[in-house]
Design an enzyme around this catalytic site. Sequence first.
Site, PDB file in Angstrom:
ATOM      1  N   GLY A   3       0.828  -1.198   0.000  1.00  0.00           N
ATOM      2  CA  GLY A   3       0.000   0.000   0.000  1.00  0.00           C
ATOM      3  C   GLY A   3       0.860   1.244   0.000  1.00  0.00           C
ATOM      4  N   ALA A   4       1.911   1.204   0.811  1.00  0.00           N
ATOM      5  CA  ALA A   4       2.845   2.323   0.894  1.00  0.00           C
ATOM      6  C   ALA A   4       4.092   1.799   1.580  1.00  0.00           C
ATOM      7  CB  ALA A   4       2.236   3.490   1.667  1.00  0.00           C
ATOM      8  N   MET A   5       5.186   2.577   1.484  1.00  0.00           N
ATOM      9  CA  MET A   5       6.454   2.130   2.049  1.00  0.00           C
ATOM     10  C   MET A   5       7.208   3.304   2.636  1.00  0.00           C
ATOM     11  SD  MET A   5       8.458  -0.278   2.788  1.00  0.00           S
ATOM     12  CE  MET A   5       9.973   0.009   3.682  1.00  0.00           C
ATOM     13  N   GLU A   6       7.736   3.110   3.852  1.00  0.00           N
ATOM     14  CA  GLU A   6       8.296   4.179   4.661  1.00  0.00           C
ATOM     15  C   GLU A   6       9.741   4.510   4.340  1.00  0.00           C
ATOM     16  OE1 GLU A   6       8.639   0.353   7.267  1.00  0.00           O
ATOM     17  OE2 GLU A   6       7.240   1.210   5.832  1.00  0.00           O
ATOM     18  N   ASN A   7      10.158   4.453   3.095  1.00  0.00           N
ATOM     19  CA  ASN A   7      11.520   4.843   2.745  1.00  0.00           C
ATOM     20  C   ASN A   7      11.799   6.242   3.291  1.00  0.00           C
ATOM     21  OD1 ASN A   7      11.431   2.542   0.849  1.00  0.00           O
ATOM     22  ND2 ASN A   7      10.155   3.921  -0.362  1.00  0.00           N
ATOM     23  N   GLU A  26       5.406  -2.444  12.553  1.00  0.00           N
ATOM     24  CA  GLU A  26       4.142  -2.135  11.888  1.00  0.00           C
ATOM     25  C   GLU A  26       3.019  -1.864  12.885  1.00  0.00           C
ATOM     26  OE1 GLU A  26       4.037  -1.352   8.937  1.00  0.00           O
ATOM     27  OE2 GLU A  26       5.912  -2.184   8.197  1.00  0.00           O
ATOM     28  N   HIS A  49       6.554   5.999  10.771  1.00  0.00           N
ATOM     29  CA  HIS A  49       7.723   5.127  10.624  1.00  0.00           C
ATOM     30  C   HIS A  49       9.043   5.900  10.558  1.00  0.00           C
ATOM     31  CE1 HIS A  49       6.422   1.022  10.275  1.00  0.00           C
ATOM     32  NE2 HIS A  49       5.612   1.234   9.264  1.00  0.00           N
ATOM     33  N   HIS A  95       0.559   6.701   8.805  1.00  0.00           N
ATOM     34  CA  HIS A  95       1.286   5.458   9.108  1.00  0.00           C
ATOM     35  C   HIS A  95       2.734   5.554   8.639  1.00  0.00           C
ATOM     36  CE1 HIS A  95       1.290   0.944   9.592  1.00  0.00           C
ATOM     37  NE2 HIS A  95       2.342   1.086   8.798  1.00  0.00           N
ATOM     38  N   GLU A  96       2.931   5.982   7.393  1.00  0.00           N
ATOM     39  CA  GLU A  96       4.285   6.016   6.850  1.00  0.00           C
ATOM     40  C   GLU A  96       5.136   7.099   7.507  1.00  0.00           C
ATOM     41  OE1 GLU A  96       4.925   3.446   5.297  1.00  0.00           O
ATOM     42  OE2 GLU A  96       2.836   2.910   4.991  1.00  0.00           O
TER      43      GLU A  96
END
Length: 911
Positions: free
Chosen positions: A323-327, A382, A363, A359-360
């Site tokens: 869904g999304a990624m916390e880079n 998570e 992180h 959420h991201e």
Amino acid sequence: MGVNKPVIGMTDDIHQSIADADYVVTDTIHREHPPVVQHDSERYRYHPRVSDPRNTALAPDPHRLPRTAIPSHYQIRLRPDLATASFTGEVQVDVDLHAPSRVLVLNSIELEIHSCEVDGRIATHHLDPSSERLFVTADSELPVGPHRVQISFTGVLNDRLRGFYRSTYRDEHGTERVIATTQMQSTDCRRAFPCWDEPDFKATFGVVLEVEPDLLAVSNSPEVSSAVITTEDGRELRSVTFADTMIMSTYLVAFVVGPLEATDPVDVGGIPMRIIHVPGKGHLTGFGADVGAFCLRWFQDYYKIPYPGQKVDLLALPDFAAGAMENLGCITFRENLLLVDPATATQNERQLVADVVAHELAHMWFGDLVTMGWWNGIWLNEAFATFMELAACDAYRPDWGRWTTFGLERSVAFEVDALSSTRSVEFEVHSPADCEGMFDVLTYQKGGALLRMLEQHLGVEEFRTGVNHYLRLHSYGNTETADLWDALEATSGAPVRQMMDSWIWQPGFPLIHARQEGSLLHLAQTRFGYSEDVRTESTLWVVPIAIRNGDTVTSVVLDASAVTVDLTHPDEPVIINSGGHGFYRVAYSEELRTRLHGSVLTGLSTLERYNLVDDAWNSVLAGDLSAADLLGFLEGFSQESDPAVWQAILISLRGMARLIEPEDPSLVSLRLRIGALLRPRLAELGDPVEGEDDLRGKLRGLLLGALGVLAADQPTIARCREIFTESGSDIAIEDPELLAAATSVVAAHGHVDDYEKMLAGFESARTPQEQLRHLYALSEFSQAELIQRTCELAMSPKVKTQNAPFVIRMCIANRHHGALAWEFLTDHWAEAVAQFPSNTIVRMVDSVKTLTRPEQVEQVTAFFAEHPIPQAALTLRQILERQQVNASLASREAARFSASLLSDVNAQLEE
């Protein structure tokens, strides 16, 4: 990772799971007298595992790298060729050698290694695909101290949405445009460049991207320089150099190259924030930017620690398996989780964007600044981001009641955790496949719920102080789960580790039995489960229980099989799980249950009322309450005003409707009773008015959709057809909630002309939300030929591979033709597995739990015996068990529920 919610990482998926949750049916009984088991707090203590990098004395794990060489800095140079879907690269790594060695071992897979050097001298290399490791051998033994490794390589921009991969979209002229982007979590950075690809091998990263002059290039850090270079074949490229990152894990490295546009940066307390998107979608960025700016400020205040990066880019990508990624500083999203038009989106669709953005960004501190030592800690990474997304979203829009609506998501975790095939929240992780299996509702929803329960037990400020202590103590480092408990213990003085270890290292959750004798309240715990072997397990938890008796709230910690509490007002109602935040179900005695009626019910909080409905439905699943009695109980909620409680009611009604075959005459009676329950409340809401409360509009849409689909109410169907037909016309006033509901109702009762209009709506949608709304509606039609068409569409290039598995899943859940869709999938299984992202395969088959006829259960079991899903073996076991218990309820309850409905009709006719 934000979408597992898991598809949220993840978020789309968890909301789809919620939509399916009403089909879960089970067979269980509650135990009245729990066994007496001596509580041993030491059984929950952390014990080192082979996978624990701090435990160097244990035998080496074949999936772990040796700790003799530790990287400190990477200098990465990549040249992606979007036309040929390939890339060339060179990585230079500074490493510190802690013991003399001739061989350096790092990770690499799906890369062609051309040359290796160590300290400027040519080295030999060997790639072992089975262990995804690259062995670099120097010409002589390397002494302890600093060294430099240089590796040149080439790779393919794959179509599997992992590592360094290819994403595409069509521009305004219909021409396909290509983007090169990344998704490294959990263990796919090794597909982009050779590296020490484990989370505790933290380092700094310098990135240089050599790209076509007209393309945008983005990475974790700000661009510091750009220069024109000439390639060996005479082409001119732009060499873009980015600032070095902070020390971080490889799974957070990101780079994106393509024909993209960026909004003007917004200054958020000195941090530039942009949204990056495909051309033509800039008008959809405002809401996400507003959420992002709010959360970035709010998190810095909550954590009391400045944002650890140098900038924030939020990127909306056309293809993204998660869904999304916390880079760090380069957060990637599915388009529908970042780009939205608030004027045409439902409250759920806007809330989903707010959730995932929050959420991201959460992180950036919890996950990026402080990182788990190994993948067994994914759950806390998570779960904490889930907890913080809810807290931030609640602060952003308190009128949405986000902690209340989380009850619905928590129920999905309850569902899985009641199975014999559930797992402990944390468990030993060895291989990359083990990592992938952790992105599920137990990690996100159960984990988040446990943290909320702990926060409410300790107190909001005490919890926040402990989190700040944890982050400051471990900044830029790696931790294990117990480190957080120890930090919270240090600041609060409470025995946090003992309590939380009992929840983290054991599967399942308790059922709290409550009964009263005089002024004494007796509480006891047993394990809640859907099978006898689960219910008879002598598991004990350290359970914080809030009890409201009259106007007095008492906190009790149940750390044994039973406890007795003195009631201040023994004649007043007793509410167990006051506030509704405990991760357990409640079984009231008959005496206590009879006090919960009338004004007592209306005086409960929304989440407490939600829990009552949710627990009642589970009493049906457990065999303690009949479907007929539940229907009578729900009919007492006709004046309920909160959409969260109505969602729980509708889950129950849909579950009961699943017990009745479409041709059964008792279905007419059930529809009449559902209509009688819903119709007055919908009428009281009236038509939409400008500026009304979001939740009022949400409830209107919920009730309209349910009245049209579940009750098959003809005036409602006609109204929905009118709304759907006029949508998009110049004279139409489109209310998003009504339009979304109408789309589903028309699909459920539609014909081929409606199908063609929805297909056209999918192909020409103005927003990502509108596109998905029309796409998923194609799975709701009742004609076999249309469901067949939808399945074929899902396998075609017209549907993104990130979405196709969920279309098929919804087709399998189709009330009329799920078996047809299942047969289609089995015929195309090899094609689906090869074509779709690996993390979506098990989610695609989740809805086989709705196929409850004995022959269907047998077919599904036999199929997966021959076609396992190795990257999600445990989740598949859970799905198959859920199908079995669903079938058990159908065989036990369907006939008597049908007979009860017909008996009611006959009684009414006689009157």
